[in-house]
Design a protein around this motif. Sequence first.
Motif, PDB file in Angstrom:
ATOM      1  N   ASP A   1       4.180   4.007  13.637  1.00  0.00           N
ATOM      2  CA  ASP A   1       3.319   2.825  13.712  1.00  0.00           C
ATOM      3  C   ASP A   1       2.022   3.074  12.946  1.00  0.00           C
ATOM      4  OD1 ASP A   1       1.085   3.564  15.996  1.00  0.00           O
ATOM      5  OD2 ASP A   1       3.012   4.561  16.312  1.00  0.00           O
ATOM      6  N   PRO A   2       1.392   2.006  12.434  1.00  0.00           N
ATOM      7  CA  PRO A   2       0.186   2.162  11.596  1.00  0.00           C
ATOM      8  C   PRO A   2      -0.975   2.836  12.317  1.00  0.00           C
ATOM      9  CG  PRO A   2       1.118  -0.050  11.366  1.00  0.00           C
ATOM     10  CD  PRO A   2       1.845   0.606  12.502  1.00  0.00           C
ATOM     11  N   ASP A   3      -1.039   2.756  13.644  1.00  0.00           N
ATOM     12  CA  ASP A   3      -2.130   3.413  14.361  1.00  0.00           C
ATOM     13  C   ASP A   3      -2.009   4.931  14.293  1.00  0.00           C
ATOM     14  OD1 ASP A   3      -3.214   0.993  15.080  1.00  0.00           O
ATOM     15  OD2 ASP A   3      -2.140   0.886  16.981  1.00  0.00           O
ATOM     16  N   ALA A   4      -0.783   5.436  14.110  1.00  0.00           N
ATOM     17  CA  ALA A   4      -0.570   6.883  14.054  1.00  0.00           C
ATOM     18  C   ALA A   4      -0.423   7.394  12.631  1.00  0.00           C
ATOM     19  CB  ALA A   4       0.667   7.267  14.869  1.00  0.00           C
ATOM     20  N   LEU A   5       0.301   6.656  11.774  1.00  0.00           N
ATOM     21  CA  LEU A   5       0.600   7.128  10.429  1.00  0.00           C
ATOM     22  C   LEU A   5       0.022   6.171   9.400  1.00  0.00           C
ATOM     23  CD1 LEU A   5       2.199   9.222   8.676  1.00  0.00           C
ATOM     24  CD2 LEU A   5       4.057   7.556   8.668  1.00  0.00           C
ATOM     25  N   SER A   6      -0.779   6.705   8.490  1.00  0.00           N
ATOM     26  CA  SER A   6      -1.370   5.885   7.430  1.00  0.00           C
ATOM     27  C   SER A   6      -1.072   6.511   6.080  1.00  0.00           C
ATOM     28  CB  SER A   6      -2.885   5.752   7.630  1.00  0.00           C
ATOM     29  OG  SER A   6      -3.516   7.019   7.545  1.00  0.00           O
ATOM     30  N   LEU A   7      -0.916   5.669   5.071  1.00  0.00           N
ATOM     31  CA  LEU A   7      -0.708   6.095   3.687  1.00  0.00           C
ATOM     32  C   LEU A   7      -1.837   5.537   2.843  1.00  0.00           C
ATOM     33  CD1 LEU A   7       3.132   5.438   3.405  1.00  0.00           C
ATOM     34  CD2 LEU A   7       2.025   7.662   3.418  1.00  0.00           C
ATOM     35  N   SER A   8      -2.373   6.363   1.956  1.00  0.00           N
ATOM     36  CA  SER A   8      -3.485   5.927   1.122  1.00  0.00           C
ATOM     37  C   SER A   8      -3.339   6.507  -0.277  1.00  0.00           C
ATOM     38  CB  SER A   8      -4.832   6.343   1.737  1.00  0.00           C
ATOM     39  OG  SER A   8      -4.859   7.731   1.996  1.00  0.00           O
ATOM     40  N   LEU A   9      -3.998   5.864  -1.232  1.00  0.00           N
ATOM     41  CA  LEU A   9      -3.998   6.325  -2.622  1.00  0.00           C
ATOM     42  C   LEU A   9      -5.412   6.765  -2.959  1.00  0.00           C
ATOM     43  CD1 LEU A   9      -2.152   6.623  -5.084  1.00  0.00           C
ATOM     44  CD2 LEU A   9      -2.942   4.387  -5.853  1.00  0.00           C
ATOM     45  N   LEU A  10      -5.538   8.032  -3.370  1.00  0.00           N
ATOM     46  CA  LEU A  10      -6.855   8.627  -3.550  1.00  0.00           C
ATOM     47  C   LEU A  10      -7.131   8.969  -5.013  1.00  0.00           C
ATOM     48  CD1 LEU A  10      -6.926  11.162  -0.559  1.00  0.00           C
ATOM     49  CD2 LEU A  10      -7.622   8.752  -0.577  1.00  0.00           C
ATOM     50  N   LEU A  11      -8.397   8.827  -5.377  1.00  0.00           N
ATOM     51  CA  LEU A  11      -8.931   9.366  -6.619  1.00  0.00           C
ATOM     52  C   LEU A  11      -9.919  10.441  -6.207  1.00  0.00           C
ATOM     53  CD1 LEU A  11      -9.455   9.482  -9.642  1.00  0.00           C
ATOM     54  CD2 LEU A  11     -11.046   7.564  -9.381  1.00  0.00           C
ATOM     55  N   GLY A  12      -9.529  11.711  -6.375  1.00  0.00           N
ATOM     56  CA  GLY A  12     -10.317  12.792  -5.802  1.00  0.00           C
ATOM     57  C   GLY A  12     -10.166  12.781  -4.293  1.00  0.00           C
ATOM     58  N   ASP A  13     -11.299  12.663  -3.588  1.00  0.00           N
ATOM     59  CA  ASP A  13     -11.272  12.597  -2.128  1.00  0.00           C
ATOM     60  C   ASP A  13     -11.574  11.205  -1.603  1.00  0.00           C
ATOM     61  OD1 ASP A  13     -10.667  15.308  -1.806  1.00  0.00           O
ATOM     62  OD2 ASP A  13     -12.788  15.865  -2.009  1.00  0.00           O
ATOM     63  N   GLN A  14     -11.694  10.221  -2.503  1.00  0.00           N
ATOM     64  CA  GLN A  14     -12.018   8.862  -2.098  1.00  0.00           C
ATOM     65  C   GLN A  14     -10.846   7.929  -2.395  1.00  0.00           C
ATOM     66  OE1 GLN A  14     -14.893   8.206  -0.521  1.00  0.00           O
ATOM     67  NE2 GLN A  14     -15.521  10.353  -0.738  1.00  0.00           N
ATOM     68  N   GLU A  15     -10.702   6.904  -1.566  1.00  0.00           N
ATOM     69  CA  GLU A  15      -9.646   5.925  -1.792  1.00  0.00           C
ATOM     70  C   GLU A  15      -9.928   5.159  -3.084  1.00  0.00           C
ATOM     71  OE1 GLU A  15      -7.133   2.493   0.628  1.00  0.00           O
ATOM     72  OE2 GLU A  15      -8.781   3.567   1.585  1.00  0.00           O
ATOM     73  N   LEU A  16      -8.884   4.953  -3.866  1.00  0.00           N
ATOM     74  CA  LEU A  16      -9.035   4.263  -5.150  1.00  0.00           C
ATOM     75  C   LEU A  16      -9.515   2.838  -4.912  1.00  0.00           C
ATOM     76  CD1 LEU A  16      -8.564   4.416  -8.247  1.00  0.00           C
ATOM     77  CD2 LEU A  16      -6.268   3.521  -7.807  1.00  0.00           C
ATOM     78  N   GLU A  17     -10.568   2.450  -5.612  1.00  0.00           N
ATOM     79  CA  GLU A  17     -11.122   1.111  -5.454  1.00  0.00           C
ATOM     80  C   GLU A  17     -10.302   0.096  -6.239  1.00  0.00           C
ATOM     81  OE1 GLU A  17     -15.191   1.167  -6.587  1.00  0.00           O
ATOM     82  OE2 GLU A  17     -15.834   2.470  -4.938  1.00  0.00           O
ATOM     83  N   GLY A  18     -10.296  -1.134  -5.746  1.00  0.00           N
ATOM     84  CA  GLY A  18      -9.601  -2.221  -6.433  1.00  0.00           C
ATOM     85  C   GLY A  18      -8.127  -2.306  -6.139  1.00  0.00           C
ATOM     86  N   LEU A  19      -7.627  -1.516  -5.146  1.00  0.00           N
ATOM     87  CA  LEU A  19      -6.212  -1.573  -4.789  1.00  0.00           C
ATOM     88  C   LEU A  19      -5.883  -2.894  -4.102  1.00  0.00           C
ATOM     89  CD1 LEU A  19      -5.332   1.948  -3.322  1.00  0.00           C
ATOM     90  CD2 LEU A  19      -4.455   0.932  -5.415  1.00  0.00           C
ATOM     91  N   GLN A  20      -4.706  -3.417  -4.384  1.00  0.00           N
ATOM     92  CA  GLN A  20      -4.200  -4.594  -3.682  1.00  0.00           C
ATOM     93  C   GLN A  20      -2.937  -4.207  -2.934  1.00  0.00           C
ATOM     94  OE1 GLN A  20      -3.507  -8.058  -6.118  1.00  0.00           O
ATOM     95  NE2 GLN A  20      -2.202  -9.021  -4.572  1.00  0.00           N
ATOM     96  N   SER A  21      -2.965  -4.323  -1.620  1.00  0.00           N
ATOM     97  CA  SER A  21      -1.807  -3.932  -0.816  1.00  0.00           C
ATOM     98  C   SER A  21      -0.682  -4.954  -0.990  1.00  0.00           C
ATOM     99  CB  SER A  21      -2.203  -3.830   0.660  1.00  0.00           C
ATOM    100  OG  SER A  21      -1.074  -3.545   1.459  1.00  0.00           O
ATOM    101  N   LEU A  22       0.519  -4.438  -1.200  1.00  0.00           N
ATOM    102  CA  LEU A  22       1.708  -5.290  -1.341  1.00  0.00           C
ATOM    103  C   LEU A  22       2.615  -5.204  -0.124  1.00  0.00           C
ATOM    104  CD1 LEU A  22       2.615  -4.603  -5.080  1.00  0.00           C
ATOM    105  CD2 LEU A  22       1.245  -6.473  -4.132  1.00  0.00           C
TER     106      LEU A  22
END
Length: 382
Positions: free
Chosen positions: A143-164
Amino acid sequence: MEQGLALLLSLFMGLFQQGLGGHLEVEPHEPVVAVAMGESRQLTCRLACADHSASSVQWRGLDTTLGAVHSVAGSSVLSVHNASLSAAGTRICVGSCGNHTFQKSVELLVFAFPNQLTVSPKALEAKQDQELACTAHNVTPADPDALSLSLLLGDQELEGLQSLGRDEEEEPQEGEDLLFQVTERWLLPTLGTPAPPTLYCQATLSLPGLELSHRLPIPVLHSLTSQDPPITTSLDATLEQDSIHSPGSPGPKPENSSTRPCRPEIHRLPAPGGLELLCEAACGPDIAVHWTQAPGDLAAYERSEAGAQAWLTVLWARCSPEGWFQCRLDPGGQTASLYLLPEFCSPPMPETLWVGSLVLGLLLLVFLAYRLWKRCQAHQHL
């Protein structure tokens, strides 16, 4: 909220128990204890009576497999070996001092979080919008409360992402444990100028008292016509490296080591039947470079080293290798990495075709031998 109420209830019960003349203690002290699938965990329950009388302690399970229990006077140890999902649930420790009874509960949470990340596509193109999917395999809970997926540039989340969107599907399993594959999809923005050499897909599992994460690097491929550093071939990407040059391009002029850290560089060189990689560092005397990583086993490659230069030869039969090559500078420990994608992959010859070719060759050999024999016979008759 529920965890806060549980902690307050445990504190109240502890004070109440001490007033009755006994103190029941469970280790670990957390109300929720997480254990990975296949691993083992021990829960220890102790009871000390205030009047030093004999106490009895035992573990009980609620609609779950209790586990192995070893009890002595005033103490009981519950051991869960090779934990499976069926081992999850609530365990209750019940103790007594004379006519007084005490209890504490512990919830055992079994999780699965192997380092099994995949991405599609395996590499990204610079300077164009594109979709990316990242999948974590054989995980639970999903479930999303336990498991999350993210796209990083370095140690920060990539800006301008659009979730599909996010998908959760059951993994095909031979055993009884139900595991999932979780996929997150994004529409990426244009990666800018200069484009970063690498992005990262990161999976994070957050449980009470525990946070784990895995990362998978995603190389960003640069075109040959790009003038933005790092300059690479369309089949390469770099990580932790200032620059890598396409074949035939001149290398950079050495800079004063006092103005910036000295780093090694990797160059691709043509070689008969394969590819040769050169790692070198123009940092002055008393330095050396060494190859530290290659797809598969590093020992399978031909290597040679001479101070600030180290060569690695990639010989391929049908396919060029895919993966990260890395070299390190000593002293200093700076590294350079090159991601190599297959340039060609000729399919292996089917066994039937190989046998047919062999038979055809033998027949041709027999035919030539027969013609030669006939010709010798004709000369003898003359």
